[in-house]
Design a protein around this motif. Structure first.
Motif, mmCIF file in Angstrom:
data_model
loop_
_atom_site.group_PDB
_atom_site.id
_atom_site.type_symbol
_atom_site.label_atom_id
_atom_site.label_comp_id
_atom_site.label_asym_id
_atom_site.label_seq_id
_atom_site.Cartn_x
_atom_site.Cartn_y
_atom_site.Cartn_z
ATOM 1 N N UNK A 105 -13.997 21.764 -2.823
ATOM 2 C CA UNK A 105 -14.184 20.718 -1.817
ATOM 3 C C UNK A 105 -15.654 20.365 -1.704
ATOM 4 N N UNK A 106 -15.976 19.066 -1.743
ATOM 5 C CA UNK A 106 -17.360 18.609 -1.689
ATOM 6 C C UNK A 106 -17.939 18.815 -0.304
ATOM 7 N N UNK A 107 -19.160 19.358 -0.253
ATOM 8 C CA UNK A 107 -19.866 19.522 1.009
ATOM 9 C C UNK A 107 -20.895 18.413 1.155
ATOM 10 N N UNK A 108 -20.958 17.797 2.318
ATOM 11 C CA UNK A 108 -21.914 16.737 2.587
ATOM 12 C C UNK A 108 -22.955 17.215 3.590
ATOM 13 N N UNK A 109 -24.197 16.721 3.446
ATOM 14 C CA UNK A 109 -25.265 17.145 4.344
ATOM 15 C C UNK A 109 -25.088 16.542 5.744
ATOM 16 N N UNK A 110 -24.351 15.420 5.827
ATOM 17 C CA UNK A 110 -24.014 14.796 7.110
ATOM 18 C C UNK A 110 -22.505 14.556 7.144
ATOM 19 N N UNK A 111 -21.929 14.431 8.324
ATOM 20 C CA UNK A 111 -20.492 14.169 8.398
ATOM 21 C C UNK A 111 -20.120 12.898 7.645
ATOM 22 N N UNK A 112 -19.003 12.926 6.921
ATOM 23 C CA UNK A 112 -18.540 11.761 6.188
ATOM 24 C C UNK A 112 -18.113 10.671 7.165
ATOM 25 N N UNK A 113 -18.524 9.413 6.924
ATOM 26 C CA UNK A 113 -18.143 8.342 7.848
ATOM 27 C C UNK A 113 -16.639 8.058 7.795
ATOM 28 N N UNK A 114 -16.130 7.492 8.866
ATOM 29 C CA UNK A 114 -14.715 7.125 8.913
ATOM 30 C C UNK A 114 -14.404 6.073 7.861
ATOM 31 N N UNK A 115 -13.191 6.084 7.350
ATOM 32 C CA UNK A 115 -12.776 5.094 6.353
ATOM 33 C C UNK A 115 -12.408 3.797 7.060
ATOM 34 N N UNK A 116 -13.070 2.680 6.745
ATOM 35 C CA UNK A 116 -12.686 1.399 7.352
ATOM 36 C C UNK A 116 -11.250 1.050 6.965
#
Length: 231
Positions: free
Chosen positions: A1-12
């Motif tokens: 699972x990919x880790x992001x440095x900031x929360x992933x934005x919501x999908x439009x």
């Protein structure tokens, strides 16, 4: 699972008529000057080939939303449009196969900071700041093709506070949907989730804080957006 440095934005996403499911939005393409009367009202030749500009996916908002009057403008305009939602990938799609790539249709409003657009035109600069701003792509629920078919005609209209401003027919499109999808796919690889706003008829005009826009397209659906006070 990919880790992001900031929360992933919501999908439009856009609502789907009659369903709890939603249509995830990948990109938004918009066609300029695709009704002859609208082209003429801005002093352009309706025989010009179609051209495209873009809006960010997160500019899309649902019908029924109240949005603040956007910054940097004193001349916010409404542009009612048929929206084609792409459901099948394709590149350099032939006109005869183009409609096979459309998942469904909706009613959209291309909100435009007209004063910024006019300034950009005079200075031969991009339109981004006039078109691609926050909440600039309201879109009503999408109707799947299985229910709507591929519209070739039908009333398209918009009213402000109950007074009709734009009133035309889809039959007046200079470039029909199949041409628009095909031509767009010559420049980009269309993918599921892409939306194409197909152009607006004549009668565009300004809206201000407190105004409510309502609009619709026969056989497709309706939309309602209210403009609030600036932030």
């Amino acid at each position: 699972m990919t880790a992001f440095v900031l929360p992933s934005p919501a999908i439009p996403s856009v609502a789907v008529a009659g369903s709890p499911e939603r249509f995830a939005v990948r990109r938004i393409f918009c066609v300029g000057r695709n009704y002859a009367a609208h082209a003429r009202e801005f002093g352009n030749d309706e025989r010009d080939p179609p051209f495209f500009f873009t809006k960010p996916a997160d500019a899309v908002i649902d019908s029924g939303t109240d949005i603040p009057y956007p910054p940097l403008t004193g001349n916010l305009h409404h542009e009612i449009e048929l929206v084609a939602a792409i459901g099948k990938p394709g590149f350099r799609i032939g006109r005869g196969q183009a409609l096979d790539h459309v998942w469904g249709y909706g009613v959209g409003i291309d909100l435009t900071r007209r004063d910024l657009q006019d300034e950009a035109k005079k200075m031969a600069r991009p339109w981004d700041w006039s078109k691609a701003f926050d909440r600039s792509a309201p879109c009503g629920p999408l109707t799947p093709v299985q229910k709507s078919g591929h519209p070739e005609k039908g009333r398209i209209w918009l009213a402000v506070n109950g007074k009709i401003r734009q009133d035309a027919d889809l039959a007046e499109l200079i470039w029909p949907i199949s041409d628009i999808v095909s031509i767009c796919s010559e420049a980009v690889e269309l993918e599921p989730g892409d939306l194409i706003f197909t152009g607006t008829p004549a009668g565009v005009g300004a809206v201000g804080a407190g105004d409510t826009m309502t609009g619709g397209i026969d056989g497709i659906g309706t939309i309602e957006i209210t403009i609030g006070q600036p932030k």
